[in-house]
Design an enzyme around this catalytic site. Structure first.
Site, PDB file in Angstrom:
ATOM      1  N   CYS A  18      -4.559   7.648  10.108  1.00  0.00           N
ATOM      2  CA  CYS A  18      -4.580   7.042  11.404  1.00  0.00           C
ATOM      3  C   CYS A  18      -4.333   8.237  12.171  1.00  0.00           C
ATOM      4  O   CYS A  18      -3.263   8.925  12.005  1.00  0.00           O
ATOM      5  CB  CYS A  18      -3.671   5.885  11.540  1.00  0.00           C
ATOM      6  N   ARG A  70      -8.267  -0.521   5.175  1.00  0.00           N
ATOM      7  CA  ARG A  70      -7.399   0.438   4.503  1.00  0.00           C
ATOM      8  C   ARG A  70      -6.072  -0.316   4.323  1.00  0.00           C
ATOM      9  O   ARG A  70      -5.319   0.325   3.426  1.00  0.00           O
ATOM     10  CB  ARG A  70      -7.036   1.517   5.511  1.00  0.00           C
ATOM     11  N   ARG A 104       0.492  14.657  13.626  1.00  0.00           N
ATOM     12  CA  ARG A 104       1.068  14.166  12.199  1.00  0.00           C
ATOM     13  C   ARG A 104       1.524  15.415  11.775  1.00  0.00           C
ATOM     14  O   ARG A 104       0.811  15.627  10.806  1.00  0.00           O
ATOM     15  CB  ARG A 104       0.602  13.034  11.642  1.00  0.00           C
ATOM     16  N   LYS A 106       0.744  -1.142  -0.248  1.00  0.00           N
ATOM     17  CA  LYS A 106       0.078  -0.164  -0.062  1.00  0.00           C
ATOM     18  C   LYS A 106       0.812   1.220  -0.111  1.00  0.00           C
ATOM     19  O   LYS A 106       0.645   2.067  -0.837  1.00  0.00           O
ATOM     20  CB  LYS A 106      -0.892  -0.027   1.223  1.00  0.00           C
ATOM     21  N   ASN A 107       1.815   1.248   0.805  1.00  0.00           N
ATOM     22  CA  ASN A 107       2.667   2.548   1.044  1.00  0.00           C
ATOM     23  C   ASN A 107       3.633   2.688  -0.188  1.00  0.00           C
ATOM     24  O   ASN A 107       4.313   3.843  -0.230  1.00  0.00           O
ATOM     25  CB  ASN A 107       3.491   2.278   2.359  1.00  0.00           C
ATOM     26  N   ASP A 157       5.351   0.244  12.021  1.00  0.00           N
ATOM     27  CA  ASP A 157       4.088  -0.288  11.661  1.00  0.00           C
ATOM     28  C   ASP A 157       3.802  -1.821  12.300  1.00  0.00           C
ATOM     29  O   ASP A 157       2.993  -2.553  12.149  1.00  0.00           O
ATOM     30  CB  ASP A 157       3.940  -0.212  10.034  1.00  0.00           C
TER      31      ASP A 157
HETATM   32  C1  UD1 Z   1       4.839   6.584   6.410  1.00  0.00           C
HETATM   33  C2  UD1 Z   1       3.844   5.358   6.338  1.00  0.00           C
HETATM   34  C3  UD1 Z   1       3.436   4.839   7.501  1.00  0.00           C
HETATM   35  C4  UD1 Z   1       4.588   4.511   8.709  1.00  0.00           C
HETATM   36  C5  UD1 Z   1       5.368   5.798   8.767  1.00  0.00           C
HETATM   37  C6  UD1 Z   1       6.902   5.664   9.217  1.00  0.00           C
HETATM   38  C7  UD1 Z   1       2.740   5.857   4.211  1.00  0.00           C
HETATM   39  C8  UD1 Z   1       1.361   6.039   3.980  1.00  0.00           C
HETATM   40  N1  UD1 Z   1       2.746   5.786   5.474  1.00  0.00           N
HETATM   41  O1  UD1 Z   1       3.892   7.586   7.053  1.00  0.00           O
HETATM   42  O2  UD1 Z   1       2.601   3.716   7.650  1.00  0.00           O
HETATM   43  O3  UD1 Z   1       4.125   4.350  10.022  1.00  0.00           O
HETATM   44  O4  UD1 Z   1       6.010   6.262   7.374  1.00  0.00           O
HETATM   45  O5  UD1 Z   1       7.345   4.432   8.821  1.00  0.00           O
HETATM   46  O6  UD1 Z   1       3.629   5.490   3.790  1.00  0.00           O
HETATM   47  N2  UD1 Z   1       7.051  14.119  10.797  1.00  0.00           N
HETATM   48  C9  UD1 Z   1       6.899  15.403  11.275  1.00  0.00           C
HETATM   49  N3  UD1 Z   1       6.956  16.615  10.263  1.00  0.00           N
HETATM   50  C10 UD1 Z   1       6.700  16.118   8.945  1.00  0.00           C
HETATM   51  C11 UD1 Z   1       6.511  14.705   8.493  1.00  0.00           C
HETATM   52  C12 UD1 Z   1       6.695  13.858   9.584  1.00  0.00           C
HETATM   53  O7  UD1 Z   1       7.209  16.039  12.411  1.00  0.00           O
HETATM   54  O8  UD1 Z   1       6.440  16.899   8.139  1.00  0.00           O
HETATM   55  C13 UD1 Z   1       7.034  13.204  12.133  1.00  0.00           C
HETATM   56  C14 UD1 Z   1       5.838  12.346  12.199  1.00  0.00           C
HETATM   57  O9  UD1 Z   1       4.982  13.139  13.276  1.00  0.00           O
HETATM   58  C15 UD1 Z   1       6.290  11.115  12.953  1.00  0.00           C
HETATM   59  C16 UD1 Z   1       7.732  10.790  12.028  1.00  0.00           C
HETATM   60  O10 UD1 Z   1       8.038  12.187  11.523  1.00  0.00           O
HETATM   61  O11 UD1 Z   1       6.543  11.245  14.233  1.00  0.00           O
HETATM   62  C17 UD1 Z   1       7.457   9.870  11.111  1.00  0.00           C
HETATM   63  O12 UD1 Z   1       6.596  10.134  10.003  1.00  0.00           O
HETATM   64  P1  UD1 Z   1       6.908   9.843   8.381  1.00  0.00           P
HETATM   65  O13 UD1 Z   1       7.879   9.082   8.054  1.00  0.00           O
HETATM   66  O14 UD1 Z   1       6.377  11.099   7.695  1.00  0.00           O
HETATM   67  O15 UD1 Z   1       5.418   8.957   8.512  1.00  0.00           O
HETATM   68  P2  UD1 Z   1       4.416   8.996   7.171  1.00  0.00           P
HETATM   69  O16 UD1 Z   1       5.007   9.433   5.887  1.00  0.00           O
HETATM   70  O17 UD1 Z   1       3.278   9.821   7.514  1.00  0.00           O
END
Ligand code: UD1
Length: 419
Positions: free
Chosen positions: A116, A399, A121, A22-23, A307
């Site tokens: 989620c 999902r 986030r 999915k990701n 995850d």
């Molecule tokens: C993606 C995955 C999710 C997985 C996560 C971490 C998808 C659709 N989802 O989520 O399943 O759990 O990677 O492996 O691919 N953060 C910030 N600022 C930002 C962006 C992120 O502070 O602009 C923080 C987040 O709050 C979190 C951490 O960075 O604490 C990791 O987030 P991130 O790697 O961005 O996860 P996602 O891309 O949302």
């Protein structure tokens, strides 16, 4: 509202095929917006998030169709620079469309993304990165009004304060057709990043070192549509490993990339499971009560995946001894614990640490899915619980897991979906 009814205590035997990630599928579908011609993306799982991506593509004016695990996209007719609020709220990955809309249309109005609820986030790293590349982003309540005054992104050096998966993807997508070179420092190294880069390179992009901490992207003028197959879903694979380990039996998990699962394989071995690997197939055998695992610390890839934390925690609720978890990625990623406790699990939480004290028996209960991976944890435990459990709010699980109930039934589980 649909539910699962699960009669626990059945050992699992048989083979299961893992669907596409999915990701990976979600950012690759967003990437098709950049391409001239008709893209064909194979191995796309039939999941609600993939359906939302198709709706977003159509909302933007692209032609998009799902047929038999493949998505066909023609983005020539893209015309709309707004994504409906409802679609943005359905999943976190909707924000990945921001870079491609700006690159293609020079303008984008989007809402803050859903997904989620795992604690705050923020998307500050996405925004800072795109701004450094020339985007102007104004926030109006929950709406982002974005433009690209020069008509193109500029290459830039972007150093991420955390290797965010989504921010790395948005920056790669912006950089693919930017003017000049972009260097991303402290980039996310997840396999899904490599998959996105491999798709874009197949379309003519010049992306080097995806999967390493420093990624270099030389912008090209045009990208041409390509046919591509997404990698297997490592988290679906982990979940079936956890189902089997806790419930005992022997399951062969097919269509996986074993190298993406290294820390989970080590953990299962430590807990006493027998793991056999042959090319892209892995079998898990569990015959006895599991042993506790000393410490599970979630980290960015190649560390233990956040995850996988929830299903693996459920797996260790009946292990002999105490297993300590440290969740480093998301602040509220322990919501499933309340549900596991309803079944008798003993888990002490303090901040980002959770200590699971293994018990001998889980009892059936009325449970609900708290989020996508938390839902997988609840199903893992319900499969092992004595008696009949009901699991509600299964839209969370759906999902990320295609036909999870049917796959489990084929392995001997007693699980029924009630609509
Ligand atoms: C993606 C995955 C999710 C997985 C996560 C971490 C998808 C659709 N989802 O989520 O399943 O759990 O990677 O492996 O691919 N953060 C910030 N600022 C930002 C962006 C992120 O502070 O602009 C923080 C987040 O709050 C979190 C951490 O960075 O604490 C990791 O987030 P991130 O790697 O961005 O996860 P996602 O891309 O949302």
């Amino acid at each position: 509202m649909s539910k699962f009814i699960i009669d626990g205590g059945k050992k699992l035997y048989g083979d299961v095929n893992i669907h596409g990630a999915k990701n990976s599928a979600l950012p690759i579908l967003a990437a098709t917006v950049l391409c001239q011609g008709k893209s064909v993306i194979h191995n796309c799982p039939d999941l609600s998030d993939v359906k939302v991506s198709l709706k977003i593509l159509k909302n933007l004016g692209c032609k998009a169709k799902y047929y038999d695990s493949s998505v066909f996209v023609d983005s020539e007719s893209i015309s709309n620079f707004c994504i409906e609020k409802e679609l943005m709220s359905r999943m976190r990955s909707s924000i990945i469309f921001l870079s491609v809309m700006l690159a293609k249309l020079k303008k984008a109005n989007v809402y803050l993304p859903g997904g989620c609820e795992l604690g705050a986030r923020p998307i500050d790293l996405h925004i800072k990165g795109l701004e450094k590349m020339g985007a102007v982003i104004l926030k109006d309540k929950d709406c982002l009004l974005c433009s690209l005054p020069k008509g193109h992104f500029n290459g830039a050096k972007i150093s991420l304060s955390f290797p965010s998966v989504g921010a790395t993807e948005n920056i790669i997508l912006a950089a693919a057709t930017a003017k000049g070179r972009t260097v991303i420092e402290n980039a996310a190294r997840e396999p899904e990043i490599c998959d996105l880069a491999a798709f874009l390179n197949k379309c003519g992009a010049k992306i080097k070192n995806a999967g390493k901490p420093i990624i270099t992207i030389d912008g090209v003028e045009r990208l041409f549509a390509a046919e591509y197959s997404v990698i297997p879903d490592r988290i679906e694979a982990v979940s079936f490993m956890a189902f089997t380990a806790l419930n005992q039996g022997k399951v062969t998990i097919k269509n996986i990339n074993v190298s993406h699962l290294a820390p989970v394989i080590e953990l299962l071995k430590e807990s006493g499971c027998r793991i056999k690997i042959y090319k892209n197939i892995l079998s898990v055998e569990s015959n006895d009560r599991l042993k506790a695992v000393k410490e599970i610390i979630t980290m960015p890839y190649p560390g233990f995946p956040t995850d996988a934390q929830a299903p693996v925690m459920a797996m260790l609720t009946m292990a002999k001894g105490k297993s300590k978890f440290i969740e480093n990625i998301f602040k509220s990623r322990y919501k499933h614990i309340k549900e596991l406790e309803k079944m008798g699990a003993k888990i002490a939480v303090k901040g980002k640490t959770a200590v699971v004290d293994g018990i001998c028996k889980l009892s059936a209960a009325n449970l609900k899915c708290t989020d996508l991976r938390g839902g997988a944890a609840v199903v893992t435990a319900a499969l092992a619980g004595e008696g009949r459990s009901t699991v509600s709010d299964i839209y969370h699980i759906e999902r990320g897991y295609e036909n999870i109930d049917l796959k489990l039934v084929s392995l001997g589980a007693k699980i029924k979906r009630i609509d």
